[in-house]
Each structure stands twice: as C-alpha cells, then as structure tokens.
Design a protein around this motif. Structure first.
Motif, mmCIF file in Angstrom:
data_model
loop_
_atom_site.group_PDB
_atom_site.id
_atom_site.type_symbol
_atom_site.label_atom_id
_atom_site.label_comp_id
_atom_site.label_asym_id
_atom_site.label_seq_id
_atom_site.Cartn_x
_atom_site.Cartn_y
_atom_site.Cartn_z
ATOM 1 N N TYR A 35 -17.161 -34.030 -31.041
ATOM 2 C CA TYR A 35 -18.412 -33.544 -31.599
ATOM 3 C C TYR A 35 -18.938 -32.425 -30.717
ATOM 4 N N GLY A 40 -31.628 -29.515 -32.158
ATOM 5 C CA GLY A 40 -32.089 -29.456 -33.537
ATOM 6 C C GLY A 40 -31.024 -29.711 -34.578
ATOM 7 N N LEU A 41 -29.774 -29.768 -34.146
ATOM 8 C CA LEU A 41 -28.679 -29.963 -35.098
ATOM 9 C C LEU A 41 -27.980 -31.301 -34.909
ATOM 10 N N GLY A 42 -28.297 -31.992 -33.854
ATOM 11 C CA GLY A 42 -27.685 -33.283 -33.628
ATOM 12 C C GLY A 42 -26.214 -33.166 -33.283
ATOM 13 N N LEU A 43 -25.458 -34.190 -33.607
ATOM 14 C CA LEU A 43 -24.022 -34.228 -33.342
ATOM 15 C C LEU A 43 -23.264 -33.842 -34.609
ATOM 16 N N ARG A 44 -22.407 -32.855 -34.472
ATOM 17 C CA ARG A 44 -21.610 -32.408 -35.615
ATOM 18 C C ARG A 44 -20.135 -32.610 -35.301
ATOM 19 N N LEU A 90 -18.912 -33.500 -26.984
ATOM 20 C CA LEU A 90 -18.837 -34.942 -26.771
ATOM 21 C C LEU A 90 -17.585 -35.505 -27.418
ATOM 22 N N GLU A 103 -18.244 -49.606 -33.590
ATOM 23 C CA GLU A 103 -18.980 -48.519 -32.961
ATOM 24 C C GLU A 103 -18.050 -47.573 -32.222
ATOM 25 N N PHE A 106 -18.761 -43.113 -26.361
ATOM 26 C CA PHE A 106 -18.802 -41.702 -26.012
ATOM 27 C C PHE A 106 -18.512 -41.443 -24.539
ATOM 28 N N GLY A 107 -17.956 -40.273 -24.292
ATOM 29 C CA GLY A 107 -17.865 -39.766 -22.939
ATOM 30 C C GLY A 107 -19.200 -39.170 -22.519
ATOM 31 N N ILE B 34 -25.361 -47.554 -36.973
ATOM 32 C CA ILE B 34 -25.433 -47.729 -35.526
ATOM 33 C C ILE B 34 -26.624 -46.956 -34.991
ATOM 34 N N TYR B 36 -27.885 -45.225 -31.426
ATOM 35 C CA TYR B 36 -27.465 -44.800 -30.104
ATOM 36 C C TYR B 36 -28.669 -44.287 -29.325
ATOM 37 N N GLN B 38 -29.531 -41.712 -26.078
ATOM 38 C CA GLN B 38 -28.951 -40.687 -25.214
ATOM 39 C C GLN B 38 -29.981 -40.238 -24.196
ATOM 40 N N PRO B 44 -24.142 -40.346 -25.644
ATOM 41 C CA PRO B 44 -24.832 -41.426 -26.369
ATOM 42 C C PRO B 44 -24.286 -42.795 -25.998
ATOM 43 N N PHE B 89 -30.476 -41.722 -31.770
ATOM 44 C CA PHE B 89 -29.770 -41.272 -32.961
ATOM 45 C C PHE B 89 -29.388 -42.461 -33.820
ATOM 46 N N PHE B 105 -24.110 -38.401 -37.906
ATOM 47 C CA PHE B 105 -25.303 -38.593 -37.091
ATOM 48 C C PHE B 105 -26.493 -37.820 -37.627
ATOM 49 N N GLY B 106 -27.659 -38.376 -37.388
ATOM 50 C CA GLY B 106 -28.890 -37.656 -37.626
ATOM 51 C C GLY B 106 -29.169 -36.704 -36.481
ATOM 52 N N THR B 107 -30.270 -35.975 -36.588
ATOM 53 C CA THR B 107 -30.596 -34.973 -35.572
ATOM 54 C C THR B 107 -31.254 -35.576 -34.346
#
Lengths: 115, 115
Positions: A35, A40-44, A90, A103, A106-107, B34, B36, B38, B44, B89, B105-107
C-alpha cells in the motif's frame, strides 16, 4: 507474534532511479500486499500477491511492479521513480485460508522521498 | 467505485471519556471488517475485527458495532487514555475474482485525547 519487516524506514532517491522496497514476513503467510499512504487519501492498494510468483494489480499499480520469488519476501519496484511517488509505503501480510479471511499485519512503513 | 469512508476526520475527546469513531462502507458483499490504530511513524496495528454474521464484538476497552442494514461500522473506546491518541482506520475485506481477500481502507480518523 507475526513480524513484517520492511528493509528501510527512510529512503531518498533521485527522479528516474530504479527503486526497490523490500518486505519480509516470518509467519508463512500466503498473502502479501503493498500500500501507499498519503494524507487525506488513506491507504491505497498498489499490488498484492496470493502465492509465490503470483501477483495481482491493486487500485493504483501504474509506475510500480512487484516480485514474489519466495513466500516470505515481497518486493515493490519503482521502475523510474518520480516525485509523485513520494509517499509512505506499507507492506502487509495475511494468512490465506480460502474462504475464511483474517486480519492483515503491517510493517512499520518506508518513507520514500523522490527528489 | 465502492469505498470505505469515515464520517469525522478528527475527533477530540477528554481523557476518561468514551470515544466513538464511525465508518461507512458501501460494498454489501464485504463480510469481514477490521479496525486498525496507527500511531505516528508506525504501521497500522490491528485492534479488533468483526464478521458479518455478528453485530457486536468486545475486546479490552474496545467494542465494534456492525449495522449491515445501513452499512455502518463503529469503534467505541471506553475510558479514553492519552495513549489512544492515533489515527484509526476501518477496513473492509472483500474477495475479487481471484478469490484472494483484499482489504479496502477508509481515509482515517484522528483521535486526540485532551488532558
């Protein structure tokens, strides 16, 4: 405990460079993910992999490629880094259990700056 | 496209009070959710999860509520502490054509705990 390790916390690269971000997990997870996180964009989701040598595009794969030669390692490659790829990256992994989802772990993230 | 979103980008709560963080999801096929947490400079961390066959699940000081009718998810934190300050998140888990469950994920919502 599951451990997902990203090789670098901070990286600074020049425009046009080829960049490798490495991720290793120690829990024999089938699924691994990359990701990017921007304010403002979160995780993509960029790419994910559900098995060795298998990969699937996420929502924003352009400008990236991935490699999964071994189960524990998932690499993100920026073929020719550009300034708009400056971001927090990430890596995550999760157990692949068929119909039962679990679930993701994450690193700690790699903060990449492209100058 | 379908996405996971949050109602409040920033939530300020007095120490000791309860916090409620909300999330709306749009994919009715998602069956696993889920939350999370962060913290600054970290990846996260899993807090709690819930499957679609449940409407409530409790952990230590945290409760997740799922309302499938209105596609709404919430995280309740009891007796909020300074260490709860972070970005939270929600994520929904959905299976694409490949069968691999990926996370959307959300923002994020920033929780600020006031002393």
């Amino acid at each position: 405990d599951v451990k997902v390790t990203q090789s670098s916390r901070y990286l600074v690269k020049r425009t046009g460079e080829k960049v490798f971000l490495e991720c290793v997990q120690d829990m024999d997870h089938e699924n691994m993910f990359w990701y990017r996180q921007d304010p403002g964009l979160g995780l993509r989701l960029i790419y994910f992999s559900y098995d060795v040598k298998m990969k699937e595009k996420g929502d924003i794969p352009e400008g990236y490629s991935v490699s999964r030669e071994k189960k524990e390692r998932f690499s993100l490659i920026l073929e020719s880094a550009s300034t708009n790829q400056t971001s927090m990256y990430l890596c995550a992994s999760s157990l692949g259990t068929g119909s039962m989802n679990t679930e993701a772990f994450f690193g700690q993230g790699t903060r990449l700056t492209v100058v | 496209g379908e996405s996971v979103g949050l109602h409040l980008p920033t939530l300020s709560v007095q120490e000791g009070d309860n916090s409620i963080i909300n999330c709306a999801y749009s994919n009715s096929a998602s069956d696993y959710f889920i939350w999370y947490k962060q913290e600054s400079g970290k990846g996260p961390q899993f807090i709690i999860d819930i499957r679609s066959n449940m409407d409530k699940r409790q952990g230590q000081r945290v409760t997740v509520l799922l309302n499938k009718t209105v596609k709404h998810l919430s995280l309740q934190i009891a007796a909020t502490q300074p260490g709860d300050s972070a970005v939270y998140f929600c994520a929904e888990n959905m299976a694409p054509a490949s069968g691999t469950y990926k996370y959307i994920f959300g923002t994020g919502t920033r929780l600020k705990v006031l002393a």
